[in-house]
Write an enzyme that holds these catalytic residues in place. Sequence first.
Site, PDB file in Angstrom:
ATOM      1  N   GLY A 472      37.367  37.084  41.503  1.00 40.33           N
ATOM      2  CA  GLY A 472      37.484  37.795  42.557  1.00 40.33           C
ATOM      3  C   GLY A 472      36.127  38.696  42.819  1.00 40.33           C
ATOM      4  N   GLY A 474      35.869  40.769  46.273  1.00 40.73           N
ATOM      5  CA  GLY A 474      36.303  41.850  47.340  1.00 40.73           C
ATOM      6  C   GLY A 474      37.019  42.836  46.807  1.00 40.73           C
ATOM      7  N   PHE A 476      39.567  43.428  45.745  1.00 38.23           N
ATOM      8  CA  PHE A 476      40.511  43.493  44.665  1.00 38.23           C
ATOM      9  C   PHE A 476      39.821  42.861  43.450  1.00 38.23           C
ATOM     10  CE2 PHE A 476      45.112  43.599  45.713  1.00 38.23           C
ATOM     11  CZ  PHE A 476      45.036  44.281  46.694  1.00 38.23           C
ATOM     12  N   VAL A 479      40.647  44.304  39.729  1.00 36.91           N
ATOM     13  CA  VAL A 479      41.790  43.836  39.387  1.00 36.91           C
ATOM     14  C   VAL A 479      41.912  42.432  38.923  1.00 36.91           C
ATOM     15  CG1 VAL A 479      44.412  44.172  39.776  1.00 36.91           C
ATOM     16  CG2 VAL A 479      42.648  45.599  40.900  1.00 36.91           C
ATOM     17  N   ASP A 578      47.890  18.647  24.692  1.00 44.64           N
ATOM     18  CA  ASP A 578      46.762  18.647  25.474  1.00 44.64           C
ATOM     19  C   ASP A 578      45.704  19.275  25.071  1.00 44.64           C
ATOM     20  OD1 ASP A 578      45.187  17.055  27.278  1.00 44.64           O
ATOM     21  OD2 ASP A 578      46.051  18.454  28.991  1.00 44.64           O
TER      22      ASP A 578
HETATM   23  C1  LIG Z   1      43.935  39.774  52.812  1.00 45.71           C
HETATM   24  O1  LIG Z   1      42.741  40.065  53.558  1.00 45.71           O
HETATM   25  C2  LIG Z   1      42.998  40.231  54.775  1.00 45.71           C
HETATM   26  C3  LIG Z   1      41.645  40.084  55.579  1.00 45.71           C
HETATM   27  O2  LIG Z   1      40.799  40.873  55.160  1.00 45.71           O
HETATM   28  C4  LIG Z   1      43.710  41.601  55.112  1.00 45.71           C
HETATM   29  O3  LIG Z   1      43.962  41.635  56.198  1.00 45.71           O
HETATM   30  C5  LIG Z   1      45.028  41.475  54.216  1.00 45.71           C
HETATM   31  O4  LIG Z   1      45.620  42.727  54.294  1.00 45.71           O
HETATM   32  C6  LIG Z   1      44.583  40.925  52.824  1.00 45.71           C
HETATM   33  N1  LIG Z   1      45.716  40.961  52.050  1.00 45.71           N
HETATM   34  C7  LIG Z   1      46.004  41.592  50.954  1.00 45.71           C
HETATM   35  C8  LIG Z   1      47.481  41.184  50.299  1.00 45.71           C
HETATM   36  O5  LIG Z   1      45.431  42.061  50.262  1.00 45.71           O
END
Ligand SMILES: *[C@@H]1O[C@H](CO)[C@@H](O)[C@H](O)[C@H]1NC(C)=O
Length: 767
Positions: A472, A474, A476, A479, A578
């Site tokens: 990830g 962005g 998030f 986390v 595996d």
């Molecule tokens: C995912 O990204 C979209 C666009 O940035 C945002 O609107 C949405 O709230 C996000 N969802 C989560 C679960 O973070």
Amino acid sequence: MTNNTGFTQLLFLLQSIFSLPFLCFCLERNTISSGIYLRDPETIVSPQNVFKLGFFSPDNSTNRRYLGVFYTVSEETVVWVANGDNPLINDFSSSLTISKDGNLVLMNGINQTVWSTNISTKTTASIVQIQDTGNLILRDLATGNPIWESFSHPSNVFLPTMKISDNINTHEKVALWSWKSDSDPQVGNFSFGIDVRNDIVQMFIWNNGRPHWRSGPWDGDTFTGQFSLSTSPYQEGFSIGMDDRTGTVFLTTPERRFLNMHALNSSGNLMLMVWDDQRKNWNTFWMQPHTECNVYGLCGPFATVGSCNNDFYFCSCLRGFEPTNRDEWGRGNWSSGCERRIQLQCNYTSSTDIGDRFFRMESTNVPDSAVKFSNANEDVCRQRCLVNCSCIAYAYPPKIGCMFWTDSLIDIRHYSSSPGYGIDLYIRLSPSEFVVLEDELEKVKLAEEFPLFTFETLANATDQFHGNNLLGKGGFGYVYEVHFQRLPGQGMDEFMNEVMVISKLQHRNLVKLIGCCVERKEKLLVYEHMPNKSLDLCLFDPSQTNLDWTKRFSIIQGIARGLLYLHRDSRLTIIHRDLKPSNVLLDLDWNPKISDFGLAKIFGGNQDHGNTARVVGTYGYMAPEYAVEGRFSEKSDVYSFGVMMLEIINGEKNARYYNYDKSLSLLGYAWKLWSEENGLAFAEESIAMSPDLPAQIIRCTHIALLCVQQFPKDRPSTRTVLSMLSHEIVDLPIPEPPVFAVGPTQPTCQVGKNSTNNVTLTSIDGR
Ligand SMILES: *[C@@H]1O[C@H](CO)[C@@H](O)[C@H](O)[C@H]1NC(C)=O
Ligand SMILES: *[C@@H]1O[C@H](CO)[C@@H](O)[C@H](O)[C@H]1NC(C)=O
Ligand SMILES: *[C@@H]1O[C@H](CO)[C@@H](O)[C@H](O)[C@H]1NC(C)=O
Ligand SMILES: *[C@@H]1O[C@H](CO)[C@@H](O)[C@H](O)[C@H]1NC(C)=O
Ligand SMILES: *[C@@H]1O[C@H](CO)[C@@H](O)[C@H](O)[C@H]1NC(C)=O
Ligand SMILES: *[C@@H]1O[C@H](CO)[C@@H](O)[C@H](O)[C@H]1NC(C)=O
Ligand SMILES: *[C@@H]1O[C@H](CO)[C@@H](O)[C@H](O)[C@H]1NC(C)=O
Ligand SMILES: *[C@@H]1O[C@H](CO)[C@@H](O)[C@H](O)[C@H]1NC(C)=O
Ligand SMILES: *[C@@H]1O[C@H](CO)[C@@H](O)[C@H](O)[C@H]1NC(C)=O
Ligand SMILES: *[C@@H]1O[C@H](CO)[C@@H](O)[C@H](O)[C@H]1NC(C)=O
Ligand SMILES: *[C@@H]1O[C@H](CO)[C@@H](O)[C@H](O)[C@H]1NC(C)=O
Ligand SMILES: *[C@@H]1O[C@H](CO)[C@@H](O)[C@H](O)[C@H]1NC(C)=O
């Protein structure tokens, strides 16, 4: 001339006098009474010379003098300070005596009182003595009763037989106080003591009065959140007692034959120190907060530390909760914690048995601020919680009884890697939290045991699943910087299998499952993050040159240990089926972790082998009896392990191996060189050329060849492999030549034509 001689003689005389034993009473005094002065730098000693009372200057502050108690074997180890807040500055002529009102007083060079026991006494004659426990006691000379003792006024050290306490009526506490710094005994920011609330006793370290660390509740034998206490040989002795007359609950440790103490340092770490008489130093046996991850309430309400590695940690919301502030949470600011995702129904009726339900979180240090229901068995406890909507969680550890929580759940720890420790916590959730998966019992159970991530969350975290094993970036990122596995072709059964298998496994050489996601026909597993990816990327990438033999050997041993855990140490026997380098992930310290249990088979009881009509696995690693007849057992995993060992030694993939002599597979080539006593030539050039233990490299090739023998019965068991690697078994048998000594251009599946089984091979690079 004469004068000089006379002076020398006088010196000699003085020396003899001072070394005479009868003159030493003044130095070895062990009491102070009226009219007696203890002058800097004199000391008094305890009867058996364990502790001394005297004057000292901390490191780096030679101009400041304090009165204190210290060990005879280690005079710089101060366990008690009288005038910590009021040092004698550039004053080396202070004295200690009993004042006219019977108090012990410390006076500076001009007879001003610097410190005093300051109690109103009826006596004028008292005596002070330092005990072998380190307690300084002032007694009424007439009655012999103690009128003041240093153990009731602790500094930063908790000694055996000392009591720190909390009064249940007045909440008056006797606690340790940290020094301001190692060289300044003024009262610092931290204190350590016990807190008794709602009949629950816990140890705390406070930082300026706010909780900094918490032990978890006392259950009559131990502090439930501190399993290391019960495993440390020095620690079994905490006990809790109560003075019924005063309502004072106290914590103490018994008298010891060896010297030990709990010391609270100036940064708030409480350490159990034990004196090593040979090395003449203190060893630390236990410490809290052990890492930053153990600090109180780190993750905010309704959250817990999800993973903790050398102070690197992330927080996870409890099941049924989500971050209160996603932006902050995504930046790694966990302080605002989590909030409930679906509101409670709060309309439970016993007649219909519908309404809110409890999610069981195993092995926890339960949240702070519990309340107790007395006289409730487990069923009653659950019912009483269920019918009262302000009850948001309960727990029923038999030795404590029914505990419940009402406002918030804070400072929870999840001992996921130590199942069996801690307490099961039941968290109240809306019933719709439990219908995430189809309505089969097993799947509901899964939902209760795992964090379920939403698909959108994972999609966001991975840039809409772009690329391989995406991390990830962005909001998030912090986390969900995890290795996750997307299982496009896998059936629900296999998926459930993997989740169920891996959920039961906890070992440092097995990858840890953090959660899963089942939504929109997508099935995803979220693993802990392995920064160095998989072994094959390191091993088969020619630009990676830092994989020396020592690392390779410890990787081999680590995989073997993980495998042994699967085969023998976990309650179930698990055949992986595996094993291959791409299924071995590496952590930052190059520790290998076996992953991908999608094909694993679990056996209970005495069963240890099986047969399948669907052969799945990876070409190049499958044992012949498995590829051909579908028979698998511990020994088929040993075969795959042997192939992997050869690859680790040689640095080439078995399946894409082309020798100059194309008739040989990697296995055949290894056997040929080894049997020609030219085993070292098999090893990859970079490691063969290094001065690293050539004998160990040859021995590993030998062990690998034993593992890849045709007949399962000839192959060593996993335990034997480990014993061979560790030299517990010294002499190795001679291996038979491997059967698949033919090139990979001849597909092995052809052999399977006579079989009635269907053979499925996953691609060489795996899923
Ligand atoms: C995912 O990204 C979209 C666009 O940035 C945002 O609107 C949405 O709230 C996000 N969802 C989560 C679960 O973070
Ligand atoms: C302090 O008291 C002692 C004992 O009474 C006495 O001998 C000494 O002279 C006093 N010192 C000063 C500076 O007053
Ligand atoms: C001695 O105790 C009294 C009351 O108990 C207090 O007011 C006074 O400040 C104390 N003196 C010292 C030097 O601690
Ligand atoms: C004393 O000073 C030295 C040198 O500055 C330092 O290394 C040491 O840590 C100090 N000791 C304490 C107890 O502060
Ligand atoms: C003690 O706490 C105060 C206030 O939080 C802080 O300013 C100070 O730096 C702390 N001292 C130490 C030694 O941590
Ligand atoms: C307190 O102890 C911890 C753990 O041993 C150590 O990391 C820390 O530096 C110590 N603090 C001080 C001020 O010495
Ligand atoms: C973390 O979030 C809280 C509010 O939830 C805020 O007060 C605090 O300043 C933040 N801390 C940092 C380091 O950003
Ligand atoms: C409980 O409340 C939920 C919504 O809050 C409602 O859908 C459900 O029918 C109620 N159940 C009963 C038994 O009242
Ligand atoms: C529910 O529990 C709270 C907290 O213990 C208590 O104050 C309240 O009286 C209880 N309500 C009922 C209906 O029992
Ligand atoms: C992990 O990978 C990085 C980058 O390839 C490398 O520098 C490092 O040495 C590897 N091992 C560890 C233990 O970090
Ligand atoms: C095929 O299998 C049968 C029964 O297992 C065996 O008798 C027969 O010899 C096999 N044929 C070949 C060509 O291996
Ligand atoms: C082999 O696979 C085919 C096609 O998937 C299937 O029809 C057949 O029943 C399978 N045979 C066995 C023995 O599983």
